[in-house]
Write a protein that holds these residues in place. Structure first.
Motif, PDB file in Angstrom:
ATOM      1  N   ARG A 112       0.821  -1.213   0.000  1.00 46.38           N
ATOM      2  CA  ARG A 112       0.000   0.000   0.000  1.00 46.38           C
ATOM      3  C   ARG A 112       0.855   1.263   0.000  1.00 46.38           C
ATOM      4  N   THR A 113       1.980   1.218   0.748  1.00 47.09           N
ATOM      5  CA  THR A 113       2.777   2.434   0.928  1.00 47.09           C
ATOM      6  C   THR A 113       4.128   2.389   0.232  1.00 47.09           C
ATOM      7  N   GLY A 114       4.618   1.184  -0.081  1.00 49.22           N
ATOM      8  CA  GLY A 114       5.951   1.063  -0.661  1.00 49.22           C
ATOM      9  C   GLY A 114       7.053   1.167   0.388  1.00 49.22           C
ATOM     10  N   PHE A 148      12.488  -2.212  12.572  1.00 46.55           N
ATOM     11  CA  PHE A 148      12.863  -1.064  11.747  1.00 46.55           C
ATOM     12  C   PHE A 148      11.644  -0.532  11.015  1.00 46.55           C
ATOM     13  N   ASN A 149      11.433   0.772  11.125  1.00 41.51           N
ATOM     14  CA  ASN A 149      10.362   1.450  10.417  1.00 41.51           C
ATOM     15  C   ASN A 149      10.949   2.725   9.814  1.00 41.51           C
ATOM     16  N   PRO A 150      10.916   2.885   8.499  1.00 41.12           N
ATOM     17  CA  PRO A 150      11.519   4.069   7.881  1.00 41.12           C
ATOM     18  C   PRO A 150      10.816   5.378   8.252  1.00 41.12           C
ATOM     19  N   LEU A 151       9.594   5.308   8.771  1.00 46.86           N
ATOM     20  CA  LEU A 151       8.888   6.523   9.187  1.00 46.86           C
ATOM     21  C   LEU A 151       9.318   6.986  10.571  1.00 46.86           C
ATOM     22  N   ASN A 152       9.998   6.128  11.311  1.00 44.14           N
ATOM     23  CA  ASN A 152      10.504   6.480  12.631  1.00 44.14           C
ATOM     24  C   ASN A 152      11.818   7.238  12.449  1.00 44.14           C
ATOM     25  N   LYS A 153      11.813   8.513  12.729  1.00 45.19           N
ATOM     26  CA  LYS A 153      13.007   9.349  12.540  1.00 45.19           C
ATOM     27  C   LYS A 153      13.874   9.426  13.785  1.00 45.19           C
ATOM     28  N   ASN A 154      13.459   8.731  14.866  1.00 46.19           N
ATOM     29  CA  ASN A 154      14.196   8.779  16.123  1.00 46.19           C
ATOM     30  C   ASN A 154      15.284   7.720  16.163  1.00 46.19           C
TER      31      ASN A 154
END
Length: 141
Positions: free
Chosen positions: A30-32, A59-65
């Motif tokens: 859905r999001t790539g 690991f989540n690429p949307l997590n910037k922390n």
């Protein structure tokens, strides 16, 4: 199993994630976005009497922390962000704390439909999350 601990004698097929059950990764169609997780050994609380705490490095690429494992990596533990009022449980579910909700104990989450945990404010930026399995996370501040 070969001498390196791989379940295959062919090195090329050994490197495939499918051969390692504690490694999971893939692209969300859905999001790539690509996510990846490494299941670590479950720890036992209360002098090894339980309940068990499953540990997963995620690991989540949307997590910037960067919480000590590198940007985007995080132990998948229950946590509460006071600023955004988002509670995340170790199963990966996230909910916005919206205030009192009929039928819910403690702080309410209008989108939480299954009563799998209770979230309470104990005062002075101290919170307690109690899972249905009786596992507790306290002092989430």
């Amino acid at each position: 199993m070969n001498s390196k601990g791989c379940p295959s004698t062919n090195w090329a097929s050994c490197c495939s994630i499918r051969n390692w059950p504690y490694l999971q990764g893939g692209v969300d169609p859905r999001t790539g976005q690509y996510t990846f997780s490494i299941s670590l050994r479950e720890t036992q609380a209360n002098d090894l009497q339980g309940p068990g705490l499953p540990l997963t490095l995620f690991f989540n690429p949307l997590n910037k922390n960067d919480s000590g494992y590198g940007r985007g990596w995080n132990l998948q533990l229950s946590q509460y962000d006071i600023d955004s009022k988002i509670v995340t449980v170790h199963s990966g579910e996230s909910f916005a704390v919206t205030g009192p909700v009929d039928g819910q104990v403690g702080l309410g989450m209008s989108e939480k439909k299954i009563d799998s945990f209770h979230f309470e404010e104990l005062g002075a930026d101290t919170f307690r999350l109690v899972h249905r399995s009786a596992f507790r996370s306290s002092r989430m501040n």
